[in-house]
Design a protein around this motif. Structure first.
Motif, PDB file in Angstrom:
ATOM      1  N   ALA A 382       0.827  -1.208   0.000  1.00 36.91           N
ATOM      2  CA  ALA A 382       0.000   0.000   0.000  1.00 36.91           C
ATOM      3  C   ALA A 382       0.869   1.269   0.000  1.00 36.91           C
ATOM      4  O   ALA A 382       0.609   2.214  -0.750  1.00 36.91           O
ATOM      5  CB  ALA A 382      -0.928  -0.012   1.219  1.00 36.91           C
ATOM      6  N   ILE A 383       1.923   1.282   0.820  1.00 29.15           N
ATOM      7  CA  ILE A 383       2.779   2.465   0.924  1.00 29.15           C
ATOM      8  C   ILE A 383       3.516   2.721  -0.390  1.00 29.15           C
ATOM      9  O   ILE A 383       3.526   3.843  -0.909  1.00 29.15           O
ATOM     10  CB  ILE A 383       3.784   2.306   2.084  1.00 29.15           C
ATOM     11  CG1 ILE A 383       3.052   2.337   3.424  1.00 29.15           C
ATOM     12  CG2 ILE A 383       4.845   3.408   2.041  1.00 29.15           C
ATOM     13  CD1 ILE A 383       3.927   2.031   4.625  1.00 29.15           C
ATOM     14  N   PHE A 384       4.139   1.676  -0.936  1.00 29.82           N
ATOM     15  CA  PHE A 384       4.892   1.862  -2.179  1.00 29.82           C
ATOM     16  C   PHE A 384       3.969   2.154  -3.358  1.00 29.82           C
ATOM     17  O   PHE A 384       4.380   2.805  -4.321  1.00 29.82           O
ATOM     18  CB  PHE A 384       5.766   0.642  -2.468  1.00 29.82           C
ATOM     19  CG  PHE A 384       7.082   0.669  -1.747  1.00 29.82           C
ATOM     20  CD1 PHE A 384       8.062   1.575  -2.099  1.00 29.82           C
ATOM     21  CD2 PHE A 384       7.343  -0.200  -0.705  1.00 29.82           C
ATOM     22  CE1 PHE A 384       9.284   1.616  -1.438  1.00 29.82           C
ATOM     23  CE2 PHE A 384       8.552  -0.180  -0.031  1.00 29.82           C
ATOM     24  CZ  PHE A 384       9.521   0.735  -0.406  1.00 29.82           C
ATOM     25  N   ALA A 385       2.721   1.672  -3.303  1.00 29.58           N
ATOM     26  CA  ALA A 385       1.758   2.010  -4.360  1.00 29.58           C
ATOM     27  C   ALA A 385       1.468   3.514  -4.349  1.00 29.58           C
ATOM     28  O   ALA A 385       1.384   4.150  -5.408  1.00 29.58           O
ATOM     29  CB  ALA A 385       0.470   1.219  -4.170  1.00 29.58           C
ATOM     30  N   VAL A 386       1.334   4.091  -3.147  1.00 28.08           N
ATOM     31  CA  VAL A 386       1.096   5.536  -3.027  1.00 28.08           C
ATOM     32  C   VAL A 386       2.313   6.308  -3.556  1.00 28.08           C
ATOM     33  O   VAL A 386       2.174   7.271  -4.325  1.00 28.08           O
ATOM     34  CB  VAL A 386       0.811   5.916  -1.559  1.00 28.08           C
ATOM     35  CG1 VAL A 386       0.753   7.431  -1.396  1.00 28.08           C
ATOM     36  CG2 VAL A 386      -0.506   5.296  -1.096  1.00 28.08           C
TER      37      VAL A 386
END
Length: 491
Positions: A382-386
């Motif tokens: 989720a973090i790296f997608a953002v």
């Protein structure tokens, strides 16, 4: 004087592949892409001169994701490129760079130069420990004696070769990105995973593999050449969980293919209309996997770098390494910090009956390792997608500017980028987080159940998603070739 003014003379002089001045015909793009792929396969079969016979792959089961080939010119694979991307995304996410890559051409040049410089640095930082620490790329005494340069001289020769390979793969990726179809990094992953998948299905002993593939194994079982025992005992475990012909691996592989293709088609479509051309309408799709599966490369690469650090420390400290940090057996952590942060790569990593290495751990240790891996992949995804969405100009603000710049607007709303941005903010941030977490969950699940060829859940997810996007890009290129006016309208 800021860092940009200090670094500008270096960053602007980094060698780069020139962009095409006009439209590149589709057939020429395919030719460039095919040529680079042929070169990639060739280089993965060019083994390092001066390499000894011992040593193992330091990337281990991360190799399918990091591409390249153990003991070859492309030993480093795409690792330095991905690690540099992680560093840039973290710096960009914290707004420490101060670069406006959306609107300022000078900052765009500086960003690209900084990315190349970081890749060069990562080639050095990754290559040096491989050659000079731990014996992962041992020098050949015969070559040292023949050349008269000693073992240290052969080590320097090995390092020069893998460093050159790291730089080659950087510019091969840039050639495909500017002159070819798709992304070089993505295509290299697809190439490596596809090889392992085909081998997992059809491999025969003595023909590029020591193991029998899925279909040949079942043919041997059918004709009675490969006994499996009673289906009410150990035979059932073989039929379901065998690395070569386990049915659960086949089901998992097919399931991942179906889920990714379905998820790529699930989208929220925002209607658009052209303010200048009456009747010209379109839709902007916000897909469930909006950030694509590529951020998973960053998550797995971060895990690979942590495991790389653990193996280097173990090689240097040996028995002096603190037990809480890690205890190693056959190059794999069996307890301690590095054991708990090592990803689950196959059923044998969490089912004690399938492997002796897993049997040595307590059930609570295995449960903690699975929980850490699941948390790392879901939260990290989720973090790296953002980060990925923001740094690749896919966020609400950048997308709104692109839609407004093309002359499109959302029907019923004012033709203003701020208004478009507010509409996009209802969907893009939420979908980005959900999609990134979903991909992380699927990757862990696929690893726990196993896949054909042992490509791993992340490798399979990446292959399916990249192939699907490549298909969409090829279809779009063909459409533009057939209707040149569309190319002028959409830029």
């Amino acid at each position: 004087m800021g860092w940009k003014e200090t670094a500008e003379p270096v960053l602007t002089r980094m060698p780069s592949v020139s962009r095409p001045e006009g439209h590149v015909p589709f057939k020429r793009k395919l030719a460039w892409t095919a040529g680079v792929l042929v070169l990639y396969f060739f280089l993965t079969n060019v083994y390092l001169y001066g390499l000894g016979t011992a040593g193992g792959d330091i990337f281990g089961r991360f190799r399918s994701i990091l591409a390249g080939g153990q003991g070859t010119i492309l030993q480093l694979g795409i690792g330095p490129i991905v690690t540099a991307s992680i560093v840039l995304q973290l710096l960009g996410g914290a707004d420490l760079l101060g670069l406006d890559t959306q609107n300022n051409p000078r900052d765009q040049v500086l960003y690209q130069g900084l990315q190349k410089l970081l890749v060069v640095v990562m080639c050095i930082l990754t290559g040096l420990p491989m050659v000079f620490a731990g014996g992962f790329l041992p020098p050949s005494p015969a070559v040292a004696q023949g050349l008269g340069i000693g073992l240290m001289g052969v080590k320097m020769l090995l390092f020069a070769q893998i460093f050159a390979g790291g730089i080659l793969i950087l510019y091969m990726d840039e050639v495909i990105s500017k002159w070819g179809v798709g992304s070089g990094v993505g295509l290299f992953i697809v190439a490596g995973v596809s090889q392992r998948l085909i081998g997992g299905f059809f491999a025969l002993p003595g023909i590029g593999s020591e193991q029998v593939g899925f279909f040949p194994s079942w043919i041997l079982i059918a004709i009675g050449e490969q006994p499996i025992g009673s289906l009410f005992g150990a035979g059932l475990q073989q039929v379901l969980m065998s690395p070569q012909f386990g049915l659960i691996r086949l089901v998992t592989t097919i399931f991942i293919f179906v889920v990714v293709v379905y998820a790529e088609s699930v989208r929220v479509e925002i209607p658009l209309s052209n303010a200048r051309v009456k009747g010209a309408r379109g839709r902007f799709p916000v897909k469930l996997i909006y950030a694509s599966v590529l951020p998973m490369i960053l998550v797995r690469a971060l895990q690979a770098n942590l495991q790389f650090l653990g193996r280097i420390l173990n090689a240097q400290l040996g028995s002096g390494m603190p037990a809480w940090l890690g205890v190693y057996s056959d190059g794999q952590a069996t307890s301690g910090f590095f054991y708990y942060i090592s990803p689950i790569q196959s059923p044998a990593d969490w089912i004690p009956q399938l492997a002796g290495s897993a049997a040595s751990a307590e059930l609570w240790q295995i449960a903690l390792r699975v929980s850490v891996d699941l948390t790392f992949m879901v939260v990290g995804g989720a973090i790296f997608a953002v980060f990925w969405v923001e740094t690749t100009d896919m966020g609400p603000e950048a997308t709104a500017q692109q839609i407004h710049g093309s002359g499109m607007q959302i029907p019923g709303f004012r033709q203003n980028p701020g208004v478009i941005e507010k509409v996009l903010e209802r969907y893009i941030p939420q979908v980005t987080v959900i999609g990134g977490a979903l991909v992380g969950l699927l990757a862990v699940m696929a690893n726990m159940l196993g896949t054909i060829g042992g490509v791993g859940g992340t490798g399979l997810l990446l292959t399916v998603s990249i192939t699907y996007k490549l298909y969409e890009e090829i279809a779009e290129e063909q459409l533009m070739e057939m209707h040149p006016m569309m190319r002028q309208m959409f830029g």
